[in-house]
Design an enzyme around this catalytic site. Structure first.
Site, PDB file in Angstrom:
ATOM      1  N   HIS A 251      -0.517  -0.516  -1.791  1.00 59.60           N
ATOM      2  CA  HIS A 251      -1.713   0.083  -2.372  1.00 59.60           C
ATOM      3  C   HIS A 251      -2.406  -0.891  -3.320  1.00 59.60           C
ATOM      4  O   HIS A 251      -3.607  -0.776  -3.568  1.00 59.60           O
ATOM      5  CB  HIS A 251      -1.358   1.353  -3.149  1.00 59.60           C
TER       6      HIS A 251
ATOM      7  N   ASP B  16      -2.968   2.872   8.142  1.00 60.98           N
ATOM      8  CA  ASP B  16      -2.753   3.400   6.795  1.00 60.98           C
ATOM      9  C   ASP B  16      -4.121   3.419   6.121  1.00 60.98           C
ATOM     10  O   ASP B  16      -5.118   2.926   6.671  1.00 60.98           O
ATOM     11  CB  ASP B  16      -1.753   2.526   6.037  1.00 60.98           C
TER      12      ASP B  16
END
Length: 551
Positions: free
Chosen positions: A195, A268
């Site tokens: 992330h 993702d």
């Protein structure tokens, strides 16, 4: 379909499951995405069950092609469909069932429980209008410093992860929902959070074949309906160091070619730094499609991403036939799920199918059978009901649930229990006063709720946690440390007398840990990971329920 409509089928923004007024900015944006952009689906975020179902029904009613709805349901439908808590008072507003994290299932070694979790997840999720579970996590957590996978994995053994994952896939898909194996080809051996930055797994191809790829191969054999890509680089697979999401060698050559996977590849989240930092949002979208992704979730800008996918065709980066292949997979999935016959869910069935007592019982069974007693050199487990006990919750102040269920459940058996809270983000405020209390009790139970998070760079608890454990023991009390999350905390407190792993801070795990310590539930869990150098894979002391507690 026009070229742009085909591209739009591949772009899925995120929607919150909260209330949205019809003339509010959020609802107007949803209408633009559906009516003007013709997106193919959405990722559902958090909300209450009925609001999620009603919102998705309204969205389906706006779309001329049924929408596919995915959601992160690693811990059951309750990972997204809980009503939250109302303050002041901390009232639990209820919702779908939350299971312990996947590593708890690994500690049980029971594939039947994994199947049951998949079944319940599908039943509850479909009742809400969700079609695809972004689960199971098939990453082998073979790096104890991993800041983002951790207890989301079934464990460190590829065979265990493969068996548990395949059972979950079967449970989900035999009950009307699509499962998603993630994060292909493996996010377990990283010390970097994708992330926040680009992780690199610097392992040989032979190691990848014998570890990381094992669960994914098994999932393909189980006919898993979708795979989610890894925003990280594996030089042994692609020497360019492109993240897997943007690598044709990973998604097309390996996943489609070698593993024979024919269904949907879902990226993702496309707003993560693992793909943005090197190429930016537009180029990342083009590269993901060129690599073989069928669906791009959570883009920074929906319209811009659709145009980027179109530009890949018009600029010659890939052909329109390439988009046709993805759109056919998406439309076939909608047909497989029966959305062509109707995508609206009956709201009056939500109460009958979501949050059922039998579903909660299944989650509680997973939690109780997962509790793992790694060490008990003080021989205090189960606790003496007459003991004078101090229960210390070490958690962030924003974790409103931390310690509440654990302390209440423990107090049922240990009436001389005192509860205290230390804010992990500002421990100095209360550390000394709590330490003073430890000198006048028999046992100190210190539960840490500090675990991995989407924005975390480390899984370690603050230094104050270790200080609390060490200094409590020096005062003469027997100390029990309970890991309500990160199981590797033993590395920070190697001399602790008693170490228990409960795997998660959810209410089911808190209740299970308290019942285990009080001797009201047997302790049978075994580590699905090693905790180097202090505990090997498979470690776990067994404690039956004392005869005096059996009734």
């Amino acid at each position: 379909m026009s070229l742009r409509d085909k591209a739009a089928q591949m772009v899925w923004p995120t929607v919150w499951g909260d209330f949205a007024a019809s003339d509010g900015a959020q609802w107007q944006q949803l209408e633009r995405w559906i009516r003007e952009h013709n997106v193919g689906g959405f990722t559902m975020s958090v909300g209450s069950p009925l609001e999620i179902a009603a919102k998705l029904n309204a969205m389906q009613g706006m779309s001329r092609v049924p929408l596919l709805i995915g959601a992160d349901l690693e811990f059951g439908a309750g990972m997204r469909a809980r009503g939250g808590h109302f303050f002041p008072g901390g009232h639990d507003l209820g919702g779908a069932v939350v299971f312990p994290p996947q590593m708890a299932l690994g500690a049980t070694r029971d594939t039947g429980l994994a199947y049951r979790q998949g079944e319940i997840t599908a039943i509850e999720g479909r009742a809400l209008g969700i079609h695809i579970a972004y689960a199971p996590v098939l990453d082998v957590n073979n790096n104890d410093a991993n800041p983002v996978i951790n207890t989301r994995s079934y464990g460190a053994d590829p065979g265990l992860v493969a068996a548990m994952g395949a059972a979950f896939v079967n449970g989900v898909q035999e009950h009307g929902m699509i499962a998603t194996g993630k994060h292909f080809p493996g996010h377990g051996d990283t010390g970097v959070n994708s992330h926040l930055a680009l992780p690199v797994v610097d392992a040989s191809r032979a190691r990848l074949d014998s570890v990381e790829l094992v669960p994914f191969r098994r999932a393909v054999e189980a006919d898993v309906g979708a795979m989610m890509s890894f925003h990280g680089a594996m030089p042994a697979l692609d020497s360019s160091n492109d993240p897997g999401t943007l690598s044709s060698r990973v998604l097309t050559d390996l996943l489609r070619g070698e593993l024979g996977f024919e269904s949907m590849i879902i990226s993702d989240a496309m707003d993560m730094r693992g793909v943005l930092d090197r190429y930016g949002a537009v180029e990342a979208a083009v590269r993901a499609v060129a690599a073989g992704a069928d669906v791009l979730i959570q883009p920074l800008d929906v319209g811009e991403t659709i145009e980027a996918v179109v530009s890949g065709v018009t600029s010659g980066r890939y052909s329109e036939r390439r988009l046709d292949a993805s759109v056919r997979r998406i439309l076939r999935m909608k047909e497989r799920l029966g959305l062509n016959r109707g995508a609206i869910v009956p709201l009056d069935s939500v109460r009958a199918r979501v949050g059922r007592a039998s579903h909660y019982e299944a989650a509680q069974e997973v939690a109780e059978r997962s509790i793992t007693l790694v060490r008990d050199s003080a021989a205090v487990v189960p606790l003496d009901s007459s003991a004078n006990v101090l229960a210390v919750t070490f958690a962030r102040r924003t974790d409103f649930v931390a310690g509440r269920v654990f302390d209440a459940e423990l107090r049922r058996t240990i009436p001389r229990l005192r509860s205290e809270f230390i804010d992990a983000d500002d421990p100095d405020v209360r550390l000394e006063s709590v330490l003073a209390m430890t000198r006048s009790v028999d046992v100190v139970v210190i539960s840490s709720y500090v675990s991995h998070a989407w924005n975390a760079t480390t899984v370690q608890a603050p230094r104050a946690f270790a200080d609390l454990v060490v200094r409590s023991a020096s005062g003469g009390a027997k100390v029990i440390a309970v890991a309500m999350g990160n199981p590797y905390l033993l590395q920070q407190i190697p001399d602790v007398q008693v170490y228990v792993v409960a795997w998660g801070g959810f209410p089911v795990s808190q209740r299970a840990a308290a019942r285990a310590l009080a001797g009201r539930a047997a302790i049978t869990g075994r580590l699905p990971i090693p905790i180097p150098p202090f505990a090997p894979f498979g470690a776990g002391l067994v404690r039956p329920v004392p005869a005096s507690n059996e009734n």
